[in-house]
Write a protein that holds these residues in place. Structure first.
Motif, PDB file in Angstrom:
ATOM      1  N   LEU A  15      -6.767   5.957  33.708  1.00 33.89           N
ATOM      2  CA  LEU A  15      -7.320   7.309  33.869  1.00 33.89           C
ATOM      3  C   LEU A  15      -8.507   7.384  32.842  1.00 33.89           C
ATOM      4  O   LEU A  15      -8.143   7.401  31.683  1.00 33.89           O
ATOM      5  N   GLY A  16      -9.687   6.867  33.420  1.00 37.80           N
ATOM      6  CA  GLY A  16     -10.708   7.041  32.639  1.00 37.80           C
ATOM      7  C   GLY A  16     -10.580   5.635  31.853  1.00 37.80           C
ATOM      8  O   GLY A  16     -10.403   4.421  32.121  1.00 37.80           O
ATOM      9  N   ASP A  17     -10.930   5.829  30.487  1.00 39.57           N
ATOM     10  CA  ASP A  17     -10.798   4.885  29.451  1.00 39.57           C
ATOM     11  C   ASP A  17      -9.235   4.640  28.679  1.00 39.57           C
ATOM     12  O   ASP A  17      -9.252   4.065  27.824  1.00 39.57           O
ATOM     13  N   MET A  18      -8.406   5.464  29.497  1.00 39.58           N
ATOM     14  CA  MET A  18      -6.942   5.530  28.936  1.00 39.58           C
ATOM     15  C   MET A  18      -6.034   5.128  30.141  1.00 39.58           C
ATOM     16  O   MET A  18      -6.495   5.322  31.151  1.00 39.58           O
ATOM     17  N   ASN A  19      -4.563   4.952  29.733  1.00 41.13           N
ATOM     18  CA  ASN A  19      -3.717   4.722  30.534  1.00 41.13           C
ATOM     19  C   ASN A  19      -2.650   5.999  30.693  1.00 41.13           C
ATOM     20  O   ASN A  19      -2.422   6.720  29.627  1.00 41.13           O
ATOM     21  N   LEU A  20      -2.474   6.396  31.828  1.00 45.46           N
ATOM     22  CA  LEU A  20      -1.494   7.609  32.063  1.00 45.46           C
ATOM     23  C   LEU A  20      -0.206   6.884  32.152  1.00 45.46           C
ATOM     24  O   LEU A  20       0.109   6.213  33.343  1.00 45.46           O
TER      25      LEU A  20
END
Length: 235
Positions: A15-20
């Motif tokens: 999710l963008g530059d992170m993980n959901l």
């Protein structure tokens, strides 16, 4: 050895530059012949868990043994073969082909499995008779009630004699009377044929038809308990 054995399953999506993080380390096992309900609020991860258990998706990490086979890292075509041999699905939206008769809808999994035409016809006919649709075999889905359409979906799920049935909110589009009929059908399938049934629902009264309820909250198992008052669900 358990039919289903899940060890520290995690599932995340970028999710963008992170993980959901959807599933945060699920451990569970299901024996052959069990009737299990997976409950949880919207966004809890229960549908993601069902997709992994049903070989529609693979986990980001962890191990999933299905009937002793590690399916955690299988490719899509390998998962499709496992599904065709071992799993039947029943969905909230029925997922029937609209311009195809009840009989032809039930025949569909056998087409994929390469079953000869005459055998397909006989097995589909028998499956529809078992769910009480002997007189409706030639009807199109729009000529059937919601409950009847779900019965067609159940016949389609069992026609290949898959040992496991996954039911994702199977009564979500049905009224109370139809819901009871469908849940009694699942109960009969489990009791009389020994099919393993894994039911995803957010409704407590529907979950009470099962023999065991697993509650998932925020991607983790909150509780895993046998149903002690199952008879109330069947009334």
């Amino acid at each position: 050895m358990s039919l289903i054995d899940v060890k520290n399953i995690k599932k995340s999506y970028p999710l963008g530059d992170m993980n959901l993080n959807i599933l945060k380390g699920i451990n569970l096992s299901v024996e052959a012949g069990e009737f299990v309900a997976i409950m949880g609020p919207s966004g809890s991860g229960k549908s993601t868990l069902m997709n992994i258990l049903g070989c529609l998706d693979i986990p980001s990490s962890g191990k999933y043994l299905l009937d002793g086979i590690d399916v955690s890292k299988m490719k899509p075509d390998q998962l499709a073969e496992i599904r065709n041999k071992k799993i039947g699905f029943v969905f909230q939206g029925f997922n029937l082909l609209s311009r195809t008769s009840a009989l032809e809808n039930v025949e569909l999994p056998m087409v994929y499995a390469g079953v000869p035409a005459e055998e397909r016809f006989q097995r589909a006919k028998k499956a529809l008779e078992k769910v009480g649709l002997k007189e409706r075999m030639d009807h199109l889905p729009n000529q059937l009630s919601g409950g009847q359409q779900q019965r067609v979906a159940i016949a389609r799920a069992v026609v290949n004699d898959a040992p496991i049935i996954f039911a994702d909110e199977p009564t979500g589009n049905l009224d109370t009377k139809m819901s009871i009929e469908i849940m009694k059908l699942f109960t009969k399938l489990n009791d009389e044929t020994g099919k393993t049934i894994i039911l995803v629902t957010h409704e407590e009264d529907i979950a009470l038809y099962s023999k065991r309820i697993i509650k998932v909250v925020d991607g983790e198992i909150q509780s895993d308990e046998p149903v002690l008052n199952r008879s109330l669900g069947g009334e």
